[in-house]
Structure formats: structure tokens, C-alpha cells
Design a protein around this motif. Structure first.
Motif, short mmCIF file in Angstrom:
data_model
loop_
_atom_site.label_atom_id
_atom_site.label_comp_id
_atom_site.label_asym_id
_atom_site.label_seq_id
_atom_site.Cartn_x
_atom_site.Cartn_y
_atom_site.Cartn_z
N GLY A 93 0.79 -1.22 0.00
CA GLY A 93 0.00 0.00 0.00
C GLY A 93 0.83 1.27 0.00
N GLY A 94 2.14 1.16 0.14
CA GLY A 94 2.98 2.34 0.20
C GLY A 94 3.80 2.53 -1.05
N LYS A 95 4.75 3.43 -0.98
CA LYS A 95 5.60 3.75 -2.12
C LYS A 95 6.64 2.66 -2.34
N SER A 96 6.85 2.30 -3.58
CA SER A 96 7.83 1.27 -3.93
C SER A 96 9.25 1.71 -3.59
N TRP A 97 10.08 0.78 -3.15
CA TRP A 97 11.47 1.12 -2.85
C TRP A 97 12.26 1.45 -4.12
N LEU A 98 11.72 1.08 -5.27
CA LEU A 98 12.37 1.40 -6.54
C LEU A 98 11.92 2.73 -7.13
N ALA A 99 11.01 3.42 -6.47
CA ALA A 99 10.49 4.67 -7.01
C ALA A 99 11.61 5.68 -7.26
N GLY A 100 11.69 6.16 -8.50
CA GLY A 100 12.67 7.18 -8.85
C GLY A 100 14.09 6.68 -9.02
N LYS A 101 14.31 5.37 -8.89
CA LYS A 101 15.66 4.82 -8.99
C LYS A 101 16.07 4.61 -10.45
N ALA A 102 17.39 4.51 -10.67
CA ALA A 102 17.94 4.15 -11.97
C ALA A 102 18.38 2.70 -11.91
N VAL B 32 19.61 -0.89 -14.07
CA VAL B 32 20.10 -1.53 -15.27
C VAL B 32 19.84 -3.03 -15.16
N ASP B 33 19.24 -3.59 -16.21
CA ASP B 33 18.96 -5.02 -16.27
C ASP B 33 19.94 -5.64 -17.26
N VAL B 34 20.86 -6.42 -16.71
CA VAL B 34 21.99 -6.95 -17.49
C VAL B 34 21.62 -8.32 -18.06
N GLY B 35 21.78 -8.46 -19.38
CA GLY B 35 21.37 -9.71 -20.03
C GLY B 35 19.87 -9.87 -19.97
N THR B 36 19.15 -8.83 -20.33
CA THR B 36 17.71 -8.77 -20.09
C THR B 36 16.89 -9.76 -20.90
N GLY B 37 17.41 -10.25 -22.03
CA GLY B 37 16.67 -11.21 -22.84
C GLY B 37 15.38 -10.62 -23.37
N ALA B 38 14.25 -11.20 -22.97
CA ALA B 38 12.94 -10.71 -23.40
C ALA B 38 12.43 -9.59 -22.50
N GLY B 39 13.30 -9.09 -21.60
CA GLY B 39 12.93 -7.94 -20.78
C GLY B 39 12.64 -8.25 -19.33
N PHE B 40 13.16 -9.38 -18.84
CA PHE B 40 12.90 -9.78 -17.46
C PHE B 40 14.16 -9.70 -16.60
N PRO B 41 14.05 -9.08 -15.43
CA PRO B 41 12.86 -8.50 -14.81
C PRO B 41 12.59 -7.04 -15.18
N GLY B 42 13.48 -6.39 -15.91
CA GLY B 42 13.44 -4.94 -16.06
C GLY B 42 12.13 -4.37 -16.57
N MET B 43 11.59 -4.92 -17.65
CA MET B 43 10.37 -4.36 -18.24
C MET B 43 9.19 -4.50 -17.28
N VAL B 44 9.11 -5.62 -16.59
CA VAL B 44 8.03 -5.82 -15.62
C VAL B 44 8.12 -4.78 -14.51
N LEU B 45 9.33 -4.55 -14.02
CA LEU B 45 9.52 -3.57 -12.95
C LEU B 45 9.15 -2.16 -13.41
N ILE C 100 6.88 -1.38 -15.66
CA ILE C 100 5.43 -1.30 -15.75
C ILE C 100 4.82 -1.14 -14.36
N LEU C 101 5.41 -1.83 -13.38
CA LEU C 101 4.89 -1.78 -12.01
C LEU C 101 5.36 -0.55 -11.25
N GLU C 102 6.47 0.07 -11.69
CA GLU C 102 6.97 1.29 -11.06
C GLU C 102 7.36 2.27 -12.17
N PRO C 103 6.38 3.02 -12.70
CA PRO C 103 6.63 3.88 -13.86
C PRO C 103 7.71 4.94 -13.66
N SER C 104 7.98 5.33 -12.40
CA SER C 104 9.00 6.35 -12.17
C SER C 104 10.42 5.80 -12.30
N LEU C 105 10.55 4.50 -12.46
CA LEU C 105 11.86 3.87 -12.60
C LEU C 105 12.52 4.32 -13.90
#
Length: 248
Positions: free
Chosen positions: A74-83, A85-98, A100-105
Motif C-alpha cells: 500500500g505504500g511507495k515502492s522502494w524502486l520509485a525514482g531509482k535508476a 540496469v537489467d543486465v542480459g535482459t533477454g525478453a525484458g525480465f525482470p526490467g520491463m516488468v519492474l 510497468i509496475l513502477e513507472p518512475s523507474l
């Protein structure tokens, strides 16, 4: 799929922004369609994509060793506003999911296959995702560039290499005070123990593993956390050949 995601988010105790589940469903459609012409994933059933890719990736937001003061359900994500890098992202996991779930990332995706990077750029446009950079290149080479070196709050990597090698590939991206999160299996204890010297050499501190059940999948995975304490020593990372032949 939407119901699976909604229940899974509740189980993980994370609160997605409005429309996130719908956007993930669209992402799944694009993934499954593209997988017919490009090898992106062996998991192609929508329900399994939801659980084993999306909810597994989302567990980063619920990471048990997240920084002090990180909000709970119910609170603010710990990743809010962070930079991140997803290394070896492949099809975008986990970076793209994160993202979508934390747009300020602020998200940077790195992959060594140009066709995957091009597809990820197309996905970002289709999903109207801003603040995402996609780079084609080798992780150990990009980490030597001033733009990338010691410059991110968080680095993630999922199923790319053994832990000692992952540390050398990923920790150079992380600024002091940031975190590297390796998504591993619960049988990874031996390789993590074997990576303690690599963590130390690269200026990090091993925080240990956090095991979590993947919602609805009947399996448990592990996030291994490393805190970056100091700048990356000169000469690291080495070439991939040296990393494989003689792990730190």
C-alpha cells in the motif's frame, strides 16, 4: 491472466499502479506473438508467462532485504525514482516488468543480441513506456564506459551466469550505496558461497539470499542481494573469456 496477476500481486504484497495488469497482458501478447519468429522464451502459455516471468520478476519489489525505510503493502515502492540496469535482459525480465509496475523507474536494458534489443524498443513504443533505454552490447564492455560505470542505483540479472561471473558483469554498473540483485534458484548456495571473493574484490558486501514462493507456480526462487560499498576497482570487469576461465 489479469486475475492471476492481481492475486499474485496481493500475495507478494505489492500495489501496482492503475492499468499495470492490462499493460502486462499486452506485453504477454507481444511476447508470445514474437516468439513464433524469434527464440525469446520456452514459456509460451499465458498463465505460465504471468507466473514464471511476470510475478517472478515482480518479486524484486518485495525483496526481503530491501533498503531500510522501504514501504510495505500500500505504500511507495522502494524502486520509485531509482535508476536500474537489467543486465542480459533477454525478453525484458525482470526490467520491463519492474518498469510497468513502477513507472518512475529509469530503466536501462542491456543485451548482447541486437534482434532482441530492437524488439524491446518496439515493445516500449507499443506500451507507451517512457524512460527506457535499450542497449545492444556485451555487459563487460559497456561497464567500462563512463556513462555506465558506477552509475546505477540497482542492477538486476536473471538466469545469465554463475554468481561469481554475474558479480563481475553487474557490480561495476552499481554506484556505492546501490544494490545488485541476482535472481537465482534455491539450489544456488554453493555458487553464492563461491562468489564471496568476487563480491569483496568488486567493492561489495554480500547481503545473502531471500527465498520467495512464486505465486501460483508451486516453486520457490531466490534473490541474492549485494550492496555496493565502494567504486569498482580499475581493471574490472575483465573480458568474458577471462571471467569464465578464472572467476574472481
Amino acid at each position: 491472466m489479469k486475475d492471476i496477476l492481481t492475486h499474485g500481486f496481493e500475495e507478494l504484497r505489492i500495489t501496482p499502479p492503475p492499468g499495470a495488469a492490462e499493460k502486462l497482458c499486452q506485453y504477454a501478447e507481444l511476447l508470445i506473438r514474437q516468439n513464433q519468429v524469434m527464440n525469446l522464451t520456452a514459456i509460451t502459455e499465458p498463465e505460465q508467462v504471468a507466473r514464471l516471468h511476470f510475478l517472478d520478476s515482480a518479486a524484486i519489489l518485495a525483496w526481503g532485504a530491501r533498503p531500510a525505510g522501504a514501504a510495505e503493502h500500500g505504500g511507495k515502492s522502494w524502486l520509485a525514482g531509482k535508476a536500474l540496469v537489467d543486465v542480459g535482459t533477454g525478453a525484458g525480465f525482470p526490467g520491463m516488468v519492474l518498469k510497468i509496475l513502477e513507472p518512475s523507474l529509469s530503466l536501462t536494458l542491456v543485451d548482447s543480441l541486437g534482434k532482441r534489443v530492437t524488439w524491446l524498443e518496439e515493445v516500449c513504443k507499443a506500451l507507451s513506456l517512457d524512460g527506457v533505454r535499450c542497449f545492444h552490447g556485451r555487459a563487460e564492455e559497456l561497464a567500462l564506459e563512463p556513462e555506465f560505470r558506477d552509475g546505477f542505483d540497482v542492477a538486476t540479472s536473471r538466469a545469465v551466469a554463475a554468481f561469481p561471473a554475474l558479480c563481475e558483469l553487474c557490480l561495476p554498473y552499481v554506484r556505492p550505496g546501490g544494490y545488485f540483485l541476482a535472481m537465482k534458484s534455491v539450489e544456488s548456495g554453493g555458487e553464492v558461497d563461491g562468489g564471496q571473493n568476487a563480491v569483496k574484490r568488486l567493492g561489495g558486501k554480500l547481503l545473502g539470499g531471500w527465498d520467495y514462493p512464486v505465486p501460483g507456480a508451486g516453486i520457490t526462487h531466490r534473490i541474492v542481494g549485494v550492496e555496493k560499498l565502494s567504486l569498482t576497482p580499475e581493471g574490472l570487469p575483465r573480458s568474458w573469456g577471462k571471467i569464465k576461465k578464472a572467476p574472481l
